[in-house]
Design a protein around this motif. Sequence first.
Motif, PDB file in Angstrom:
ATOM      1  N   UNK A  37       0.843  -1.194   0.000  1.00  0.00           N
ATOM      2  CA  UNK A  37       0.000   0.000   0.000  1.00  0.00           C
ATOM      3  C   UNK A  37       0.875   1.240   0.000  1.00  0.00           C
ATOM      4  N   UNK A  38       0.469   2.287  -0.710  1.00  0.00           N
ATOM      5  CA  UNK A  38       1.285   3.496  -0.760  1.00  0.00           C
ATOM      6  C   UNK A  38       1.319   4.205   0.581  1.00  0.00           C
ATOM      7  N   UNK A  39       2.422   4.872   0.870  1.00  0.00           N
ATOM      8  CA  UNK A  39       2.542   5.653   2.088  1.00  0.00           C
ATOM      9  C   UNK A  39       1.665   6.899   1.940  1.00  0.00           C
ATOM     10  N   UNK A  40       0.907   7.181   2.954  1.00  0.00           N
ATOM     11  CA  UNK A  40      -0.052   8.288   2.901  1.00  0.00           C
ATOM     12  C   UNK A  40       0.587   9.578   3.420  1.00  0.00           C
ATOM     13  N   UNK A  41       0.282  10.667   2.751  1.00  0.00           N
ATOM     14  CA  UNK A  41       0.726  11.969   3.225  1.00  0.00           C
ATOM     15  C   UNK A  41      -0.306  12.459   4.239  1.00  0.00           C
ATOM     16  N   UNK A  42      -0.003  12.290   5.525  1.00  0.00           N
ATOM     17  CA  UNK A  42      -0.959  12.639   6.574  1.00  0.00           C
ATOM     18  C   UNK A  42      -1.100  14.143   6.768  1.00  0.00           C
ATOM     19  N   UNK A  43      -0.204  14.920   6.186  1.00  0.00           N
ATOM     20  CA  UNK A  43      -0.288  16.374   6.343  1.00  0.00           C
ATOM     21  C   UNK A  43      -1.303  16.993   5.391  1.00  0.00           C
ATOM     22  N   UNK A  44      -1.796  16.202   4.444  1.00  0.00           N
ATOM     23  CA  UNK A  44      -2.786  16.721   3.500  1.00  0.00           C
ATOM     24  C   UNK A  44      -4.190  16.387   4.010  1.00  0.00           C
ATOM     25  N   UNK A  45      -5.192  16.750   3.249  1.00  0.00           N
ATOM     26  CA  UNK A  45      -6.565  16.470   3.655  1.00  0.00           C
ATOM     27  C   UNK A  45      -7.153  17.614   4.470  1.00  0.00           C
ATOM     28  N   UNK A  46      -8.434  17.492   4.761  1.00  0.00           N
ATOM     29  CA  UNK A  46      -9.163  18.567   5.459  1.00  0.00           C
ATOM     30  C   UNK A  46      -8.601  18.863   6.841  1.00  0.00           C
ATOM     31  N   UNK A  47      -8.272  17.818   7.618  1.00  0.00           N
ATOM     32  CA  UNK A  47      -7.779  18.014   8.980  1.00  0.00           C
ATOM     33  C   UNK A  47      -6.277  18.295   8.989  1.00  0.00           C
ATOM     34  N   UNK A  48      -5.512  17.514   8.240  1.00  0.00           N
ATOM     35  CA  UNK A  48      -4.063  17.682   8.220  1.00  0.00           C
ATOM     36  C   UNK A  48      -3.632  19.064   7.754  1.00  0.00           C
ATOM     37  N   UNK A  49      -4.272  19.589   6.720  1.00  0.00           N
ATOM     38  CA  UNK A  49      -3.907  20.906   6.207  1.00  0.00           C
ATOM     39  C   UNK A  49      -4.195  22.007   7.225  1.00  0.00           C
ATOM     40  N   UNK A  50      -5.259  21.853   8.028  1.00  0.00           N
ATOM     41  CA  UNK A  50      -5.587  22.865   9.046  1.00  0.00           C
ATOM     42  C   UNK A  50      -4.593  22.809  10.203  1.00  0.00           C
ATOM     43  N   UNK A  51      -4.129  21.610  10.546  1.00  0.00           N
ATOM     44  CA  UNK A  51      -3.123  21.501  11.595  1.00  0.00           C
ATOM     45  C   UNK A  51      -1.804  22.135  11.147  1.00  0.00           C
ATOM     46  N   UNK A  52      -1.516  22.040   9.843  1.00  0.00           N
ATOM     47  CA  UNK A  52      -0.288  22.642   9.314  1.00  0.00           C
ATOM     48  C   UNK A  52      -0.334  24.161   9.459  1.00  0.00           C
ATOM     49  N   UNK A  53      -1.490  24.733   9.223  1.00  0.00           N
ATOM     50  CA  UNK A  53      -1.647  26.185   9.324  1.00  0.00           C
ATOM     51  C   UNK A  53      -1.710  26.646  10.782  1.00  0.00           C
ATOM     52  N   UNK A  54      -2.340  25.848  11.645  1.00  0.00           N
ATOM     53  CA  UNK A  54      -2.516  26.240  13.054  1.00  0.00           C
ATOM     54  C   UNK A  54      -1.452  25.545  13.914  1.00  0.00           C
ATOM     55  N   UNK A  55      -0.269  26.097  13.916  1.00  0.00           N
ATOM     56  CA  UNK A  55       0.833  25.477  14.640  1.00  0.00           C
ATOM     57  C   UNK A  55       0.622  25.477  16.151  1.00  0.00           C
ATOM     58  N   UNK A  56      -0.044  26.486  16.685  1.00  0.00           N
ATOM     59  CA  UNK A  56      -0.278  26.564  18.134  1.00  0.00           C
ATOM     60  C   UNK A  56      -1.182  25.427  18.587  1.00  0.00           C
ATOM     61  N   UNK A  57      -2.247  25.156  17.824  1.00  0.00           N
ATOM     62  CA  UNK A  57      -3.161  24.072  18.166  1.00  0.00           C
ATOM     63  C   UNK A  57      -2.483  22.727  17.991  1.00  0.00           C
ATOM     64  N   UNK A  58      -1.712  22.581  16.929  1.00  0.00           N
ATOM     65  CA  UNK A  58      -1.015  21.317  16.689  1.00  0.00           C
ATOM     66  C   UNK A  58      -0.051  21.003  17.834  1.00  0.00           C
ATOM     67  N   UNK A  59       0.680  21.985  18.287  1.00  0.00           N
ATOM     68  CA  UNK A  59       1.609  21.778  19.395  1.00  0.00           C
ATOM     69  C   UNK A  59       0.872  21.365  20.669  1.00  0.00           C
ATOM     70  N   UNK A  60      -0.285  21.981  20.919  1.00  0.00           N
ATOM     71  CA  UNK A  60      -1.082  21.652  22.106  1.00  0.00           C
ATOM     72  C   UNK A  60      -1.608  20.222  22.039  1.00  0.00           C
TER      73      UNK A  60
END
Length: 268
Positions: free
Chosen positions: A123-146
């Motif tokens: 199975x291919x390795x998935x880019x977890x940083x993409x998608x509806x949730x992953x992309x928002x976590x990338x933009x919101x670094x403060x929430x991701x760190x928490x």
Amino acid sequence: MRLVKISTAVSVLLALTFVPVHAGQGNSGSHGPKTTATTHGPSTTTHGPSAKAPSTTTHGPSSKGAAAKPVKAPKTTKVDATLAKADTSTKSPKSKKTDTTTTANSTTTTGSTTTTTTTTTTTPVIDFTSGAVGSKLTKNTALRSKIETRLTALGYTGTAYQAAYGFKNLGQFVAATNVATNLGISFDKLKVQMTGLTVKPDGTVLKANVGTDGKITMVDPTLVTNPAPTKSLGQSIQTVKSTVDATTAAQTATTQADAEINSTTVSK
């Protein structure tokens, strides 16, 4: 006077004497035609075409063939030795990274020969940083760190992106982390109930499958024959920890999630 006459007579006599002699030479006289064999007719020497055979030397094309002269091979173009060398490299083209999961082994015995076959699924390795949730976590670094700090405290060994994979939206994901923290339950177990998925630390994705005996097992997504149904946050809480008020616990966690998202979102 008399002497002159005598002299004249002698002269006449002498003249008469010699005339027949010279006349005989001009005519057939006593001397006749000469019998000398030499003739003055046409010479017997023939001046026609010579009887000598024509010379065998021919002046036609030379009997020496064109190959008689050394033939120089056509000048070849010098080839770069580096290009002449065959590429012995066995490197294969780069391909997308994949994860291989062994799913089953089968053994076949024919006579005295036993063959073991291993079935694998790639199975291919998935880019977890993409998608509806992953992309928002990338933009919101403060929430991701928490969230990462919270998951570590819960004993989750994956990344925040892996934890978020499979959730419908950011609010649902953050609320699930709050429920796990508030009730002290396994985030991974709660996630399986809500999404039917789990992600191993190495990035391998597994999906819940219901067997004929009703038992749920996590298998490769391509091998799922009867996927387990997903549940809401409240239903999932009830399944994992039935001793609590699932509805209240879900409402509390959702309110907390909304506040966290709003406070960490940077408006543009």
